[in-house]
Design an enzyme around this catalytic site. Structure first.
Site: not given
Ligand SMILES: Cc1cc2nc3c(=O)[nH]c(=O)nc-3n(C[C@H](O)[C@H](O)[C@H](O)COP(=O)(O)OP(=O)(O)OC[C@H]3O[C@@H](n4cnc5c(N)ncnc54)[C@H](O)[C@@H]3O)c2cc1C
Length: 763
Positions: A445
């Site tokens: 989220e």
């Molecule tokens: C257990 C689990 C359940 C989930 N359930 C759902 C679901 O039901 N439906 C769904 O659609 N998604 C779901 N997600 C996805 C979740 O919303 C994403 O994992 C999340 O949005 C982060 O994306 P990412 O993991 O690809 O990290 P990335 O986007 O690769 O980010 C990596 C890091 O970079 C940081 N970052 C990125 N951009 C910036 C910025 N501009 N400035 C500073 N920091 C930044 C982030 O905060 C993070 O710490 C789930 C994820 C998990 C792990």
């Protein structure tokens, strides 16, 4: 007279405002549609007051508290308790790696998936607060079950249909969702698009096709989503994708934008993948794909007219959902940690003293107790806003971020205090699962780093600031004359506000806040005064940062994060004050309130100091420092006395302890938590006897009975307490073969060599 005024006004607009307007228009940062929609989603609430620099405390104290209806209470003490009894977290996590079938059935039959769906559609029609309380209680028993219940009631098909669905869609799908006949999930995240979800490449092409025997206009969808909670078991997927209309079948535009649709997962081309295992948590989560899946346009949530409006719909739904699910889970995690860790620190002795009495343990214990007080206060205040029908976007971002972040701190502290007891996994370990789940809450989220650095202040400054959004809208107005007119009005009000704020911040800072406005709140009055002071300082510094950095502030993430931290502290601390008032100014809880205030004030002062040290315009930074912090950050945090008192709240059974940790699941089984609670009551019940023995330097209760230091009855009580403590400090061990298939039981090894020998003889 009036013509004088209007000509003066026209002069100001045409000769002073106009050049500023032209300059500001030139430097106004370009905003993408998705950025604008995210910023505009939801409402502002108490955050707007904090941004004025002069919060109206009577408004805060006047907000009606969130309460449960009798029906909601009956659900919490009926089906929710029953569900909790059915949950064995160890079995779920390590043996079944799923909820048992009977638990899935119970959840569906009792309409746990339809808590937020109105009764007219067969749901339970619960308030956001009731939803939060249910999630909170289940979270204190099993996180896998809590997440399973949480997700269908959070951002997803149910919520989107209720807000944006057509009547037909609502009548068709909501009853099925409420009764658990459909299991929903929501697919936004794809491998290439995580935090920047709007950059997804999942697509839907408008085309003609045949759907269940009818020739209709529809969408041909291709997607790859991952991390989707409930995805592996879902029957109804809410899907976000980018819609394109290359053949102009619905209009002139080709690139229609992000759209959300309902995809029954049995449709040809839908592929539900295997399961992910997120931090060894076993709630259902996994990837899915769609290859040329065809759906009619009326499967778009809200119908054809909502083509391209998906991002706005998602952001609006998120503005509410983020304020409930994870904050409730985190508040439960903190309360659970407070109750168990306080009890453990009381019954576990080292050096012949309960470890909770060591100052080194008191410090993290106070942090646990204080944070628990704060988090639940903020959860309740946010639920009060949601119960009023408000969708506070900035506040829900603050809640998601700080609830999960502070849960992480609390759980780390709880683990440290438990030592090896919490490190060794097994059915008797009641903290391990919570510890492992922390990164999930941090990531989902809106991952926390992004939310802290980009969202809280980024959105807060524009939405909650009294004039900024009006100014930005005026600057962006296509009708230049109308824009100039509107800008002129907002801009000069803004200038007046900034000047007032400057004098306010200066006066309140130099007087130590002693004359700052506060309601008559007894012992807590002084805290309101400090918050009034910090709110003025925040409004002033935020204005100056916006003025000197403009759109560049967006890229100055470290500065933005610090402003976000101050705004967050102001919100969380307001919530703690409101809680103290709503609970009837419980003096027994005052130590927790004091701890929250001292810790929060320290964080606020440090963030101001960091901002002033790093603001690129050094002249402005110098003036601000002179006005608000001439001697730097001066609050050192809670005193040792406050820390000691705050730790005591969880070291003894008391009303204060119960108020701090209310309505958690209590199942009277032979598992860790129940054993701990029993031992805690027994140990605290023999305090006097133990004291007498300590004074006589006798450690064995049998010797004490023999020497007449205690009676035989007292000896029995001691024995019972010792036995109960021994059961708590037990940890699990496993036969090697139970942990790994590469081990063989000695009997099997014997048989193996026997067979080997026989084979040799035979050959
Ligand atoms: C257990 C689990 C359940 C989930 N359930 C759902 C679901 O039901 N439906 C769904 O659609 N998604 C779901 N997600 C996805 C979740 O919303 C994403 O994992 C999340 O949005 C982060 O994306 P990412 O993991 O690809 O990290 P990335 O986007 O690769 O980010 C990596 C890091 O970079 C940081 N970052 C990125 N951009 C910036 C910025 N501009 N400035 C500073 N920091 C930044 C982030 O905060 C993070 O710490 C789930 C994820 C998990 C792990």
């Amino acid at each position: 007279m009036s013509s004088h005024v209007s000509s003066a006004y026209a002069f100001r607009r045409d000769f002073i405002t106009k050049p500023i307007f032209a300059l500001a228009r030139g430097v106004l940062p370009q905003m993408s549609d998705t950025e604008r929609e995210a910023l505009e989603a939801g409402d502002v609430w108490w955050d707007a007051d904090l941004f004025t620099g002069n919060p109206d405390w009577s408004k805060l104290l006047g907000y009606p508290q969130a309460v449960l209806t009798p029906e909601e209470q009956a659900f919490l003490h009926g089906p929710v308790d029953e569900l909790c009894k059915m949950l064995d977290d160890w079995k779920i996590n390590w043996e079944l790696r799923d909820l048992p079938a009977e638990v899935w059935d119970f959840i569906k039959n009792q309409k746990f998936f339809g808590m937020i769906i109105p009764k007219e559609f067969g749901g339970l029609g619960f308030s956001p607060y009731a939803h939060s309380e249910v999630v909170r209680k289940i979270s204190s028993r099993s996180l896998a079950a809590a997440v399973t219940v949480m997700v269908p009631n959070s951002l997803g098909p149910g919520e989107l249909l209720m807000r944006f669905g057509t009547e037909d869609q609502q009548r068709r799908w909501l009853p099925r969702l409420a009764e658990g006949r459909e299991i929903p999930c929501f697919g936004l995240t794809s491998p290439e698009a995580g935090s920047d979800a709007a950059s997804m490449i999942d697509s839907g092409i408008v085309c003609k096709g045949n759907f269940e025997g009818r020739d209709v206009l529809g969408l041909r969808l291709n997607w790859h989503k991952r991390y989707i909670t409930l995805g592996p078991v879902s029957t109804l997927l809410g899907l976000a994708f980018k819609a394109y209309d290359p053949d102009h079948l619905v209009g002139e535009k080709e690139d229609l934008g992000i759209t959300v649709a309902l995809i029954p997962t049995h449709l040809p081309g839908v592929e539900i993948g295997h399961r992910h295992l997120p931090s060894m948590q076993v709630f259902q989560n996994g990837p899915n794909w769609g290859r040329d899946v065809f759906i009619p346009l009326d499967y778009i949530i809200g119908g054809q007219e909502r083509l391209g409006q998906g991002w706005k719909m998602l952001m609006t739904a998120l503005a509410a959902g983020r304020g409930i699910s994870l904050p409730s889970l985190s508040a439960a995690g903190a309360a659970f940690a407070a109750r168990t860790t306080g009890a453990y620190a009381r019954i576990r002795e080292q050096f012949n003293v309960p470890i909770g009495k060591f100052e080194g343990i008191e410090e993290p214990l106070a942090r646990i107790a204080g944070t628990t007080y704060l988090l639940d206060a903020a959860r309740r205040l946010t639920c009060a806003a949601l119960n009023q029908g408000c969708h506070p976007a900035v506040i829900s971002g603050i809640m998601k971020l700080h609830a999960t972040e502070r849960m992480r701190i609390v759980i780390d502290d709880a683990m440290d205090i438990h030592g090896g007891k919490a490190v060794i996994d097994g059915p008797q370990n009641y903290l391990g699962s919570l510890y492992r789940s922390v990164p999930v809450g941090i990531t989902v989220e809106g991952a926390n780093i992004l939310t802290r650095n980009l969202i809280v202040f980024g959105q807060g400054a524009i939405r909650a600031h009294p004039y900024l959004l009006d100014e930005m809208n005026a600057l962006g107005d296509a009708d230049r004359a109308r824009g100039l007119d509107a800008f002129d009005k907002a801009f000069w009000k803004h200038i007046g506000h900034s000047l007032t704020t400057m004098f306010r911040a200066w006066g309140r800072s130099w007087s130590g806040g002693v004359f700052a406005p506060a309601p008559d709140a007894g012992a807590a009055t002084k805290f309101y005064r400090q918050l009034s002071r910090y709110s003025a300082n925040f409004a002033l510094c935020a204005d100056m940062a916006l003025l000197t950095l403009g759109g560049a502030l967006k890229r100055k993430e470290m500065l933005s994060a610090r402003f976000g931290d101050i705004l967050s502290e102001l919100y969380l601390l307001s919530a703690a004050l409101k809680r103290w008032e709503d609970e009837g100014r419980q003096m027994a809880d005052f130590a927790a309130l004091e701890w929250c205030m001292a810790s929060g004030f320290r964080a606020i002062e440090n963030r101001f100091a960091e901002i002033l040290a790093n603001l690129p315009n050094r002249f402005v930074a110098f003036v601000l420092k002179f006005l608000i912090q001439p001697f730097g950050a001066r609050v050192v945090g809670p005193s040792d006395v406050v820390v000691h008192r705050c730790a005591q709240l969880v070291l003894e059974p008391s009303d204060a302890r119960d108020r701090l940790t209310p309505d958690l699941s209590h199942v009277d089984d032979d598992r860790g938590v129940a054993r701990l609670e029993r031992a805690f009551l027994l140990v605290t019940g023999i305090e006097d006897i133990a004291k007498r023995m300590r004074a006589a330097h006798v450690r064995d209760w049998r010797d004490a009975v023999k020497k007449g230091i205690i009676t035989e009855g007292e000896g029995d009580k001691l024995a019972a307490a010792h036995e109960a403590v021994a059961k708590v400090i037990e940890v699990d061990d496993f036969a090697p073969e139970a942990l790994s298939p590469i081990y063989k039981k000695p009997a099997d090894v014997h048989q193996f060599f026997q067979e080997l020998g026989e084979t040799r003889v035979a050959s």
